[in-house]
Every structure is written in structure tokens, then in C-alpha cells.
Design a protein around this motif. Structure first.
Motif, mmCIF file in Angstrom:
data_model
loop_
_atom_site.group_PDB
_atom_site.id
_atom_site.type_symbol
_atom_site.label_atom_id
_atom_site.label_comp_id
_atom_site.label_asym_id
_atom_site.label_seq_id
_atom_site.Cartn_x
_atom_site.Cartn_y
_atom_site.Cartn_z
ATOM 1 N N PHE A 13 0.628 -1.292 -0.118
ATOM 2 C CA PHE A 13 -0.386 -0.620 -0.271
ATOM 3 C C PHE A 13 0.907 1.182 0.272
ATOM 4 O O PHE A 13 2.155 1.084 0.729
ATOM 5 N N GLN A 14 0.215 2.567 -1.280
ATOM 6 C CA GLN A 14 1.086 3.333 -0.410
ATOM 7 C C GLN A 14 0.361 4.486 0.422
ATOM 8 O O GLN A 14 -0.305 4.574 0.869
ATOM 9 N N THR A 15 1.778 4.326 1.682
ATOM 10 C CA THR A 15 0.728 5.402 2.678
ATOM 11 C C THR A 15 2.418 6.323 3.717
ATOM 12 O O THR A 15 3.266 6.265 3.087
ATOM 13 N N GLU A 16 1.432 7.189 3.916
ATOM 14 C CA GLU A 16 2.316 8.293 4.875
ATOM 15 C C GLU A 16 2.089 7.950 6.464
ATOM 16 O O GLU A 16 1.059 7.432 6.358
ATOM 17 N N SER A 17 3.116 7.870 7.433
ATOM 18 C CA SER A 17 2.423 7.190 8.594
ATOM 19 C C SER A 17 3.339 8.857 9.688
ATOM 20 O O SER A 17 4.403 8.948 9.643
ATOM 21 N N VAL A 18 3.038 8.926 10.713
ATOM 22 C CA VAL A 18 3.435 9.585 11.795
ATOM 23 C C VAL A 18 4.208 8.488 12.611
ATOM 24 O O VAL A 18 4.238 8.330 13.027
ATOM 25 N N ASN A 200 -17.319 20.768 29.639
ATOM 26 C CA ASN A 200 -16.155 21.239 30.234
ATOM 27 C C ASN A 200 -15.573 20.345 28.450
ATOM 28 O O ASN A 200 -14.198 20.873 29.089
ATOM 29 N N THR A 201 -15.715 20.152 27.365
ATOM 30 C CA THR A 201 -14.524 19.559 25.942
ATOM 31 C C THR A 201 -13.846 20.811 26.054
ATOM 32 O O THR A 201 -14.298 22.108 26.149
ATOM 33 N N LEU A 202 -12.826 20.270 26.374
ATOM 34 C CA LEU A 202 -11.555 21.485 25.778
ATOM 35 C C LEU A 202 -11.508 21.293 24.217
ATOM 36 O O LEU A 202 -10.977 22.117 23.974
ATOM 37 N N PHE A 203 -11.133 20.452 23.923
ATOM 38 C CA PHE A 203 -11.069 20.332 22.372
ATOM 39 C C PHE A 203 -10.612 18.427 21.573
ATOM 40 O O PHE A 203 -10.970 17.563 22.786
ATOM 41 N N GLY A 204 -11.116 18.210 20.858
ATOM 42 C CA GLY A 204 -10.791 16.298 20.627
ATOM 43 C C GLY A 204 -9.333 16.087 19.725
ATOM 44 O O GLY A 204 -9.091 16.760 19.628
ATOM 45 N N ILE A 205 -9.416 15.393 19.642
ATOM 46 C CA ILE A 205 -8.520 14.595 18.702
ATOM 47 C C ILE A 205 -8.923 13.526 17.888
ATOM 48 O O ILE A 205 -9.256 12.867 18.856
ATOM 49 N N ALA A 206 -8.553 14.158 16.332
ATOM 50 C CA ALA A 206 -9.103 12.207 15.651
ATOM 51 C C ALA A 206 -7.836 11.927 15.162
ATOM 52 O O ALA A 206 -6.956 12.818 15.291
ATOM 53 N N ILE A 207 -8.319 11.126 14.765
ATOM 54 C CA ILE A 207 -6.816 9.208 14.404
ATOM 55 C C ILE A 207 -7.131 9.646 13.280
ATOM 56 O O ILE A 207 -8.681 8.473 13.131
ATOM 57 N N VAL A 208 -6.101 9.033 12.838
ATOM 58 C CA VAL A 208 -6.609 8.555 11.243
ATOM 59 C C VAL A 208 -5.464 7.328 10.660
ATOM 60 O O VAL A 208 -4.266 7.499 11.221
ATOM 61 N N GLU A 209 -5.930 6.172 10.441
ATOM 62 C CA GLU A 209 -5.585 4.897 10.576
ATOM 63 C C GLU A 209 -4.554 4.697 8.776
ATOM 64 O O GLU A 209 -5.603 5.000 7.865
ATOM 65 N N ASN A 210 -3.387 4.262 8.752
ATOM 66 C CA ASN A 210 -3.161 3.897 6.511
ATOM 67 C C ASN A 210 -3.989 2.231 6.865
ATOM 68 O O ASN A 210 -3.909 1.699 7.832
ATOM 69 N N ALA A 211 -3.116 2.145 5.688
ATOM 70 C CA ALA A 211 -3.357 0.921 5.163
ATOM 71 C C ALA A 211 -2.655 -0.248 6.028
ATOM 72 O O ALA A 211 -2.919 -1.409 5.790
ATOM 73 N N GLU A 213 -2.553 -0.113 8.667
ATOM 74 C CA GLU A 213 -3.235 -0.445 10.395
ATOM 75 C C GLU A 213 -2.410 0.760 11.449
ATOM 76 O O GLU A 213 -1.289 0.595 12.683
ATOM 77 N N GLU A 214 -1.085 1.691 10.649
ATOM 78 C CA GLU A 214 -0.137 2.606 11.518
ATOM 79 C C GLU A 214 -1.038 4.288 10.907
ATOM 80 O O GLU A 214 -1.743 4.889 10.652
ATOM 81 N N ILE A 215 -0.682 4.973 11.830
ATOM 82 C CA ILE A 215 -1.278 6.078 12.576
ATOM 83 C C ILE A 215 -0.765 7.014 11.440
ATOM 84 O O ILE A 215 0.332 7.511 10.462
ATOM 85 N N ALA A 216 -1.223 8.037 10.255
ATOM 86 C CA ALA A 216 -1.460 8.399 9.547
ATOM 87 C C ALA A 216 -2.012 10.295 9.943
ATOM 88 O O ALA A 216 -0.576 10.657 9.426
ATOM 89 N N ILE A 217 -2.584 10.416 10.820
ATOM 90 C CA ILE A 217 -3.188 11.606 11.213
ATOM 91 C C ILE A 217 -2.899 11.960 12.439
ATOM 92 O O ILE A 217 -4.401 11.193 13.202
ATOM 93 N N ILE A 218 -2.797 12.712 12.835
ATOM 94 C CA ILE A 218 -3.230 13.160 14.910
ATOM 95 C C ILE A 218 -3.677 13.853 14.900
ATOM 96 O O ILE A 218 -2.145 15.087 14.032
ATOM 97 N N GLU A 219 -5.281 14.618 14.937
ATOM 98 C CA GLU A 219 -4.564 16.094 14.833
ATOM 99 C C GLU A 219 -5.850 16.470 15.705
ATOM 100 O O GLU A 219 -6.991 15.987 16.020
#
Length: 416
Positions: A13-18, A200-211, A213-219
Motif C-alpha cells: 500500500f502507498q502510505t505515509e505515517s506519523v 467542559n470539553t476542551l478540544f477533540g483529537i482525531a486519529i486516522v490510520e493508513n492501510a 494500520e499505522e497512524i497517518a494523522i493525529i490532529e
């Protein structure tokens, strides 16, 4: 019956990871101006769900470390509706199965099924929040953004789902699932927005994985932009999602099903089966028979998803905790997913039964694939018919050439 030969292949798979997760978390805390939101002496709740997200213990520890740097005290709340048998103790066990412990993350776990009502949606759905989270000085809602296994919409699995069914625990799951598929596909996002707005939610953290199963995005996402950004990230998650290397097969063997691989035990996007009343079945992939071989230890007996298979084994059947599974499936109202398929003595007998029912196709020409689970499909075994179709493709690496299928003394496949 002579079984077909198989080969082991790897999909490229063509992937990028954190590569630097702690560093990425540091950067994202600055991105949402965490210094202005987190003050010394505050208690901050971090939501952690029941899914097997890559590096989740390290991600949670890194978030906790950033909270501590600012003089505040982090703690974890298990954010899961009816998982873990809908008990506080069971939900801690689910986290432990994912490697999320007080020792691995450096912060306390506060598990409770008690909730506080914080408002209602425009449809009159009550909105609940975990009592421990509600009483905290701040909440960081963390979740993986990915295609949902039950429905398709502009918002599916992600931060809003964690804010609704996750933070709202079993009571919120019941309130939404009472409305069937509409409850989670249409009502869930608004529940999540109300929960975030009235807490009292401060913010969210979204995680996206690549093909792979590595972390591709943490935002990290500002609380008032969660829905907008989640819609965009879902499109990226779809683009990164892996798939089986062929769309048509006779038999798919899944070595392990389990809640740590998918909320439905087997990811419906991978196997092309949904089995929810009123939801149209996918056109592809097209698989005649699915064999569920075993249940993961991390599922603690919850075999939800067994109903997506056509055949299973005595080994898996004997591991089922009916209370845990039934609590989960009755809460969801998608009862077919806990239906028990035909039970065979072992993998070998299950495969022979499926081949016997594979009308008009001789065993040596059967299109068979075998995967460890529906989360990890990069490496898999394929039968000769599929192998000959794939072996010369650029995105396929041959790891083992064609050979006889290998079983242990009990008739189960040898580990991959």
C-alpha cells in the motif's frame, strides 16, 4: 477431498505515517492553544474507546504527558457504550486488552457506568455524559475517524461518536439504538455536538490510520470545528482504507474475529457484509462463504460479529461469553450479528464444508483467501486460482510460493 494449494502474499500500500507520535502530540496541543485551556490544578478526562488503534497506549501517554506539563492531572475514562458487558469492571478489562493501563499511560483510569443528562437534541433525544468526565475541569474527546461498519454518511466513526455513544455510555447507546440505524447514522452526530457544547470539553483529537494500520494523522480540533473537520478527515480515511486484493472469492477464512479489530468483530467494509435490517448490502467484495476460526483474547468472550460468518469452529464457539455478547447486540438491536452459524470441529472441517457447498467449482479451482483478522490484511494466504491472477502485479510481493495447506494436530491452521 483434496484441498487447493496456497501461497502467502503481501499487498504493498502507498502510505505515509506519523513517525514521532509524542512530537506530533506536542505540536497539536500548541495548535489548539492548550496553554490557554489547561491550567495548573485542573483535572482533565481523556476518552479512550474499545478499538484496537495503532500505538494507542503511547498516544494516550503522550496526551497525558502534555496535560501534566501544564500542571494539570489527567485521567482516563473508558468511552464505550455496552462493550465490556456494560460494566465498569468489564470496560477496564477491555482497555487492558488494548494495552491501556495505568502503568502504560501514567494516569488513573476512572471507570463508571453512571451518567449525567446534559441536554436534549432537536428530536428530543436525551444526551448523557459519563459522570466522571462531567465532573472534570476539562475533557479531551479522542477517537479514530474511519468508515463505519453499519452505515454511510458524512460523519461516521470518529470524535462525535466518542462524544455521544462513548461518553454517554450504555444509557446513551440504548437511547440511540432504540431508533435502529437512524439512531446512529442521523441522530448520533447531533448527540455528540450537544455533549461537547454542554460539557467542559476542551478540544477533540482525531486519529486516522493508513492501510498498514499505522497512524497517518493525529490532529487536535477546536471544539466548535469538530463536525466540519471530521467530515474532511473521513474522506481521507476512506482514501487510506485497505481492501482485499480481489473482489470476488468463494471462501474467506478469518483467523480471529474480535472487538479489538472492529466494533462488529469483522469490519463490514472489508468483508462486504452488513446484515442490518433495512440497510442495503454492499455490491463488493462478493464472498460466498466466510469462516470465522477463532475469537481474540482481547474480546473477553464477546463474539459479536459471529453472525457475519457462515461457518465457525468448535474452538470459537466454546469461547463465547453470551452475557457480554448479548448485552452488546441487544443494545445495538442488530440481532443477526450474534446469530451462531454452523459449527465445525476445526478449520479443516469448516473449509471442507464450504468447499462442498461451493456449487460447480472443483476444490483445486476454488478462490480462497485467509487473513489474520479484518484489521490486518496486508499479508494473507490465497489459493492457486487467486495467486495466478495476482502474482505478477506490481503491488503484490510473494512471500511463500504455492504449497499444501498446513494444519496442526487438531486440524487448525498453523499461525500466520
Amino acid at each position: 477431498m483434496t484441498l487447493p494449494k496456497v501461497a502467502k502474499i503481501r499487498q504493498k500500500f502507498q502510505t505515509e505515517s506519523v513517525n514521532d507520535i509524542p512530537g506530533a502530540i506536542v505540536e497539536q496541543f500548541l495548535h489548539v492553544h492548550a496553554d490557554e485551556k489547561i491550567k495548573p490544578g485542573m483535572e482533565i478526562a481523556i476518552t479512550v474507546g474499545s478499538r484496537g488503534i495503532a500505538n494507542i497506549p503511547l498516544i494516550v501517554k503522550s496526551v497525558a504527558d502534555e496535560i501534566k506539563k501544564r500542571g494539570a492531572s489527567p485521567f482516563i475514562i473508558p468511552a464505550m457504550g455496552s462493550h465490556g458487558g456494560a460494566t465498569a469492571e468489564g470496560q477496564i478489562e477491555v482497555l487492558e486488552g488494548l494495552g491501556v493501563t495505568e502503568e502504560s499511560t501514567g494516569c488513573e483510569i476512572r471507570s463508571s457506568m453512571d451518567v449525567v443528562e446534559v441536554g436534549k437534541t432537536s428530536d428530543g433525544i436525551p444526551v448523557y455524559i459519563d459522570k466522571n468526565a462531567y465532573q472534570a475541569d476539562g475533557i479531551i474527546v479522542m477517537g479514530r475517524v474511519k468508515p463505519h461498519t453499519d452505515f454511510k454518511n458524512k460523519v461516521e466513526s470518529g470524535v462525535l461518536k466518542m462524544a455521544s455513544i462513548g461518553m454517554g455510555k450504555h444509557k446513551q447507546a440504548l437511547a440511540l439504538h432504540t431508533h435502529g440505524i437512524k439512531g446512529i447514522s442521523e441522530m448520533m452526530p447531533e448527540v455528540g455536538k450537544v455533549a461537547i457544547a454542554n460539557s467542559n470539553t476542551l478540544f477533540g483529537i482525531a486519529i486516522v490510520e493508513n492501510a498498514h494500520e499505522e497512524i497517518a494523522i493525529i490532529e487536535a480540533i477546536e471544539k466548535d470545528r469538530v463536525e466540519e473537520r471530521e467530515r474532511e478527515l473521513l474522506k481521507e480515511a476512506f482514501a487510506l482504507m485497505p481492501s482485499l486484493p480481489v473482489e470476488n472469492m468463494d471462501i474467506l477464512v478469518v483467523d480471529e474475529i474480535g472487538k479489538n479489530y472492529s466494533g462488529t468483530g469483522m469490519d463490514t467494509n472489508i468483508i462486504g457484509r452488513i446484515r442490518v435490517l433495512g440497510v442495503e448490502e454492499p455490491q463488493k467484495p462478493s464472498i460466498k462463504y466466510v469462516i470465522a476460526s477463532n475469537l481474540s483474547e482481547a474480546s473477553h468472550g464477546n463474539a459479536l460479529g459471529i453472525g457475519l460468518a457462515d461457518l465457525t469452529t468448535k474452538r470459537l464457539f466454546e469461547k463465547i461469553d453470551y452475557q457480554a455478547m448479548n448485552e452488546n447486540v441487544i443494545t445495538s438491536t442488530f440481532l443477526a450479528r450474534a446469530s451462531i452459524p454452523i459449527i465445525l470441529e476445526n478449520d479443516q472441517e469448516a473449509l471442507k464444508a464450504a468447499l462442498r457447498a461451493n456449487w460447480g467449482v472443483s476444490p483445486e479451482k476454488a478462490r480462497i483467501a485467509r487473513i489474520p483478522n479484518t484489521l490486518h490484511i496486508g499479508e494473507l494466504y490465497v489459493s492457486e486460482a487467486i495467486f495466478n491472477e495476482l502474482k505478477d502485479k506490481e503491488n503484490i510481493e510473494v512471500l511463500e510460493n504455492l504449497h499444501e495447506m498446513k494444519f496442526d494436530d487438531n486440524g487448525y491452521f498453523l499461525p500466520m
